[in-house]
Design a protein around this motif. Structure first.
Motif, PDB file in Angstrom:
ATOM      1  N   PHE B 263       0.836  -1.209   0.000  1.00  0.00           N
ATOM      2  CA  PHE B 263       0.000   0.000   0.000  1.00  0.00           C
ATOM      3  C   PHE B 263       0.867   1.254   0.000  1.00  0.00           C
ATOM      4  O   PHE B 263       0.653   2.180  -0.790  1.00  0.00           O
ATOM      5  N   LEU B 264       1.867   1.267   0.898  1.00  0.00           N
ATOM      6  CA  LEU B 264       2.714   2.461   0.994  1.00  0.00           C
ATOM      7  C   LEU B 264       3.521   2.660  -0.286  1.00  0.00           C
ATOM      8  O   LEU B 264       3.750   3.792  -0.718  1.00  0.00           O
ATOM      9  N   GLY B 265       3.947   1.556  -0.924  1.00  0.00           N
ATOM     10  CA  GLY B 265       4.665   1.652  -2.191  1.00  0.00           C
ATOM     11  C   GLY B 265       3.788   2.262  -3.270  1.00  0.00           C
ATOM     12  O   GLY B 265       4.229   3.134  -4.032  1.00  0.00           O
ATOM     13  N   GLY B 266       2.543   1.806  -3.309  1.00  0.00           N
ATOM     14  CA  GLY B 266       1.606   2.384  -4.283  1.00  0.00           C
ATOM     15  C   GLY B 266       1.423   3.870  -4.053  1.00  0.00           C
ATOM     16  O   GLY B 266       1.322   4.659  -5.002  1.00  0.00           O
ATOM     17  N   LEU B 267       1.402   4.253  -2.769  1.00  0.00           N
ATOM     18  CA  LEU B 267       1.245   5.676  -2.435  1.00  0.00           C
ATOM     19  C   LEU B 267       2.449   6.484  -2.918  1.00  0.00           C
ATOM     20  O   LEU B 267       2.299   7.543  -3.539  1.00  0.00           O
ATOM     21  N   VAL B 268       3.659   5.963  -2.662  1.00  0.00           N
ATOM     22  CA  VAL B 268       4.876   6.662  -3.102  1.00  0.00           C
ATOM     23  C   VAL B 268       4.858   6.858  -4.615  1.00  0.00           C
ATOM     24  O   VAL B 268       5.120   7.952  -5.129  1.00  0.00           O
ATOM     25  N   ILE B 295       2.888  -3.279 -10.725  1.00  0.00           N
ATOM     26  CA  ILE B 295       3.864  -3.923  -9.837  1.00  0.00           C
ATOM     27  C   ILE B 295       4.432  -2.980  -8.787  1.00  0.00           C
ATOM     28  O   ILE B 295       5.302  -3.386  -8.019  1.00  0.00           O
ATOM     29  N   ASP B 296       3.954  -1.722  -8.726  1.00  0.00           N
ATOM     30  CA  ASP B 296       4.563  -0.790  -7.776  1.00  0.00           C
ATOM     31  C   ASP B 296       4.515  -1.315  -6.340  1.00  0.00           C
ATOM     32  O   ASP B 296       5.475  -1.184  -5.576  1.00  0.00           O
ATOM     33  N   SER B 297       3.393  -1.962  -5.989  1.00  0.00           N
ATOM     34  CA  SER B 297       3.274  -2.453  -4.611  1.00  0.00           C
ATOM     35  C   SER B 297       4.253  -3.606  -4.365  1.00  0.00           C
ATOM     36  O   SER B 297       4.877  -3.677  -3.296  1.00  0.00           O
ATOM     37  N   VAL B 298       4.417  -4.480  -5.351  1.00  0.00           N
ATOM     38  CA  VAL B 298       5.337  -5.615  -5.175  1.00  0.00           C
ATOM     39  C   VAL B 298       6.788  -5.131  -5.069  1.00  0.00           C
ATOM     40  O   VAL B 298       7.584  -5.700  -4.328  1.00  0.00           O
TER      41      VAL B 298
END
Lengths: 125, 316
Positions: B263-268, B295-298
């Motif tokens: 989730f935080l990766g997707g936010l970034v 793949i941003d979250s992964v």
């Protein structure tokens, strides 16, 4: 190789003294082909649209019936800047504008300006 | 081909079943909302489901084909993602050699190191050697304009798209007692929980989402979607504990780790997209956007999951 792979029409830059350097382009249009024409005559610097060569005007003066579709290719400069012989795989986009017509007896500068602004309008952002 | 754990086929069969249901739901929604104000949302949903069929088919083919295919698939995803990322950065002519090296040397080497199982170099190749080489290559071209910004963005893109993502297939190299030959299931677990979390956040958000988390940066993220998605993906992870070397409790804790970092990766990545004025990184996956959107979250959860598993479960 360029002729075979891209079905390209090559213009001999030194042919002016012997004949019409645009003759292969005339032949392609006469044969009913669509011709992709790069009016700058070279790769640009990726930031500004370079000055147009007069070739596109010569072409249309002889064939005013041809339809001109302005196209903007974005980001291609960064794929292979001038001076490099290997590309990097970046994403590019192409924008197509409305058909433009050459008006009979239209002066060269007026036509090139019109074409230029039609292309600049297609530039993203 | 390695000896295929039978759970892999079960999981993909189950995913096929879920997709069949999703396609059926999408089909009936299309009939119900045709011509209405929600049609665009339903069309996008159906496009997403179609793309999922393709993505799951590719994932299954690679998983069944074995370790080299899994490594190759993620290497190719890194290549595509880095391409999308660099397209949005202000790199200049002087960065051409550095970019060429990133695409055609750094990414293949990073995945090649997984193939030969050289963990020591895998862990430092991009953070040390690519980190130092890229600015050297750009500096040799003598263009000082925005030099640090250009270099930093190339390095950051390579870290996210290649280094972080490569930790998914790197799970194959872990030596976990009693789990030999089943390491591919760890990759399936990580990607499945991460993607399920994204999808479940989307579904919970669309059904019950009211309060936006960061309305200006990422209008589709809601508190309800986040809580529902993280909770249900964690439950899913606990339910899948038998395909992992973890206990049910540990499986749920690691799933929570995957979903939170995802989730935080997707936010970034959303913040970066917002800054660049784009909605999606690309258009390769219909309905989803680009590879990097998917793949941003992964990218964010993979290194964290890898190190948690490596620290607590593997012998080294």
């Amino acid at each position: 190789m360029i002729e075979d792979v891209f079905n390209a029409v090559l213009v001999d830059r030194g042919a002016g003294v012997h004949g019409n350097p645009l003759q292969p382009a005339f032949d392609a249009i006469a044969a009913g082909q669509s011709l992709i024409f790069f009016p700058e005559g070279t790769r640009g610097d990726g930031e500004t649209l370079g000055p147009f060569k007069s070739g596109v005007h010569h072409l249309l003066k002889a064939r005013p019936d041809a339809e001109v579709v302005p196209v903007w290719i974005d980001n291609a400069y960064r794929v292979m800047p001038k001076g490099f012989f290997f590309p990097v795989p970046l994403l590019c986009s192409m924008s197509f504008g409305a058909v433009l017509r050459y008006e009979v007896q239209e002066p060269k500068e007026a036509f090139l300006d019109r074409l230029r602004s039609a292309m600049l309008e297609l530039r993203p952002q | 081909m390695m000896n295929l754990p039978h759970e892999i086929l079960l999981i993909f069969a189950a995913l096929g079943g879920v997709l069949l249901v999703a396609s059926g739901v999408g089909f009936s929604l299309r009939a119900r909302f045709a011509g209405g104000p929600s049609q665009a949302v339903v069309d996008n949903l159906n496009a997403r489901i179609r793309a999922w069929w393709m993505m799951i088919a590719i994932a299954m083919a690679a998983t069944v084909a074995g370790a080299p295919a899994i490594i190759g698939l993620f290497g190719f995803l890194s290549f595509l993602a880095f391409r999308e990322f660099i397209t949005q950065t202000p790199v200049r002519r002087a960065d051409h050699v550095a970019l060429f090296v990133s695409f055609f040397i750094a990414i293949p080497v990073q995945y090649g190191l997984i193939g030969i199982g050289w963990y020591g170099l895998f862990a430092i190749f991009i953070p040390v050697y690519a980190f130092l080489s890229l600015p050297i290559l750009s500096a040799l071209m003598a263009d000082e304009r925005k030099f640090l910004q250009r270099t930093a963005e190339m390095q950051w893109g390579l870290m996210i798209c290649a280094y972080c993502l490569s930790h998914v297939p790197a799970l194959l190299t872990l030596d976990i007692p009693g789990y030999q030959g089943r390491e591919a299931l760890l990759c399936v677990f990580l990607v499945l929980i991460g993607q399920a979390s994204d999808v479940l956040q989307y579904i919970w958000g669309k059904l019950f989402g009211r309060r936006k988390i960061a309305a200006r940066l990422s209008p589709n993220k809601t508190v309800e979607g986040l809580i529902g998605g993280v909770f249900s993906a964690t439950v899913l992870g606990a339910a899948l504990w038998q395909i992992t070397p973890f206990s049910p409790l540990a499986a749920s804790a690691l799933s929570l780790l995957i979903t939170v970092f995802g989730f935080l990766g997707g936010l970034v990545m959303s913040v970066i997209k917002r800054d660049r004025g784009i909605k999606d990184w690309g258009g390769l996956l219909e309905g989803h956007g680009g590879i990097l959107d998917r793949i941003d979250s992964v990218c964010f959860s993979a290194p964290v999951f890898f190190h948690a598993v490596r620290y607590f479960y593997s012998v080294y």
